[in-house]
Motif scaffolding. Structure first.
Motif: not given
Ligand code: MG
Ligand code: ATP
Length: 373
Positions: A198-201, A85-87
């Motif tokens: 928005a990565d796990e904001p 996901k973050s990638t």
């Molecule tokens: Mg991640």
């Protein structure tokens, strides 16, 4: 009118590190498209202990992922830890260059990012005020307006994330984790971006402020046309906030589609397992959920590894419907859920990566649980 997508810099501050995206495609005739990733792969060279030495290996963080982010939409990106996901978020922000495939940005597309760890986005030596002013300087169009307040000054920006303006003189070390996160969000909004990754904001925030930030993200998307890629573990929030959702498993999209359809009729066994295991989606079910009625088990705690991804279907080892020969031999393609319509609209189609239809999966799972018992 068509809007060509083109190579763009994502930004210049630490939270939007500049990099050149990989662009080799012609213009796309769709004026709503802001960012388009096509067939993107990301790999990392890793070393693993093997007896008395270290073995070099390739970790496949993303494998042939195609995603489009359109103006004004909130796209949910879900999957368990390590699914990529973050990638994918970094690729969509232009921060990480993919090893394969292409990423294209609409002209002048300005992308901002928000991370779970707000400390990495804020300069420890700068006051909140200085950080927000830096965000405002990065703005390339008129400031956003939220609930009647023009977000072109620190008071309005702090107010929109529910913070008191007396915090403006503090440095990050004098803020709580939740306050830092809200300053990072305010700073991203100060720049009036076209797209927000928005990565796990909201993971670091308490429940009351989580709801506020979710409404804020929903509003800026709906009323100001900002596209939001919302990466989350909390499926309940994704269901509430996102119009479309993609489900990643070991770096591949295993299902995507309109969020309402995906939650009402998940077509991939992994999506069903994720939904069954999510307490906020399924309040009545405990986290360690028993098998769902169709025999699909919840996602197990044992996480698979993206190093040396197996042949065939990557989910087969955990799938109750897997065929020992076919799913080992053939990797399934992402295919559209058949709605009986001859034309398939990419914005509304639900697609899943399995050899079997949901009906066939249920039959196979029931048969194999019958054999097992
Ligand atoms: Mg991640
Ligand atoms: N710089 C790196 N070097 C080596 N491996 C990496 C690197 N960055 C990410 N990975 C690996 O790539 C895979 C995907 O990582 P990613 O951070 O995208 O997962 P994620 O879905 O965001 O997980 P989480 O939910 O835990 O945040 C993981 O196996 C991770 O260990």
């Amino acid at each position: 009118m068509s809007t060509p997508l083109a190579q763009q810099e994502a930004g210049s501050s630490p939270s939007e590190a500049p990099s050149r995206a990989h662009v080799d495609e012609p213009a796309v005739p769709n004026s709503r498209l802001l960012i388009e990733a096509a067939d993107v792969s990301v790999q990392y060279a890793v070393k693993r202990p093997a007896f008395w030495t270290l073995r070099r290996d390739t970790l496949h963080a993303l494998r042939s992922v195609s995603v489009a982010l359109r103006r004004g939409e909130v796209l949910g990106i879900v999957g368990e830890s390590g699914s990529g996901k973050s990638t994918l978020g970094r690729v969509l922000a232009g921060i990480e260059r993919p090893h394969g495939g292409s990423v294209r940005f609409a002209p002048h597309c300005h992308v901002q990012t928000i991370y779970q760890d707000a400390s990495s986005a804020l300069n420890p030596f700068m006051t909140v005020r200085a950080s927000l002013l830096e965000g405002l300087k990065a703005r390339r169009r008129s400031a956003l307006t939220y609930r009647g307040a023009v977000l072109d000054n620190e008071q309005a920006l702090l107010g929109c994330v529910g913070l008191d303006e007396e915090l403006a003189t503090r440095k990050p070390h004098a803020l709580s984790g939740g306050q830092k996160q809200r300053v990072a969000i305010a700073r991203a909004l100060a720049a009036a971006p076209d797209a927000l990754i928005a990565d796990e904001p909201i993971s670091a925030l308490d429940v009351s402020i989580q709801a506020h930030i979710i409404n804020l993200l929903g509003d800026i998307s709906e009323h100001l046309g900002i596209a939001v890629a919302f990466i989350a573990h909390d499926l309940g929030v994704v269901r509430h906030l996102c119009e479309r959702t993609i489900v990643l498993y070991l770096g591949q999209i295993v299902e995507e589609g309109p969020t309402a359809d995906l939650f009402a009729r998940p077509a991939h066994p992994y999506t069903r397992a994720l939904i069954a295991a999510a307490p906020s989606v399924n309040q009545a079910r405990p986290v360690s959920a028993p098998p769902t009625p169709d025999g699909t088990p919840p996602a197990s705690l044992e996480l698979p590894t993206p190093v040396g991804v197996p042949m065939g279907c990557a989910y087969r080892g955990r799938c109750p419907a897997a065929d020992p020969q076919r799913c080992l031999r053939d990797a399934p393609e992402l295919k559209a859920q058949d709605r009986g319509s001859p034309s398939v609209n990419p914005e509304t189609v639900q697609a899943y990566r399995c050899h079997y239809t949901p009906g066939e999966q249920s039959e196979r799972a029931a048969r194999s649980s019958g054999v097992a018992s």
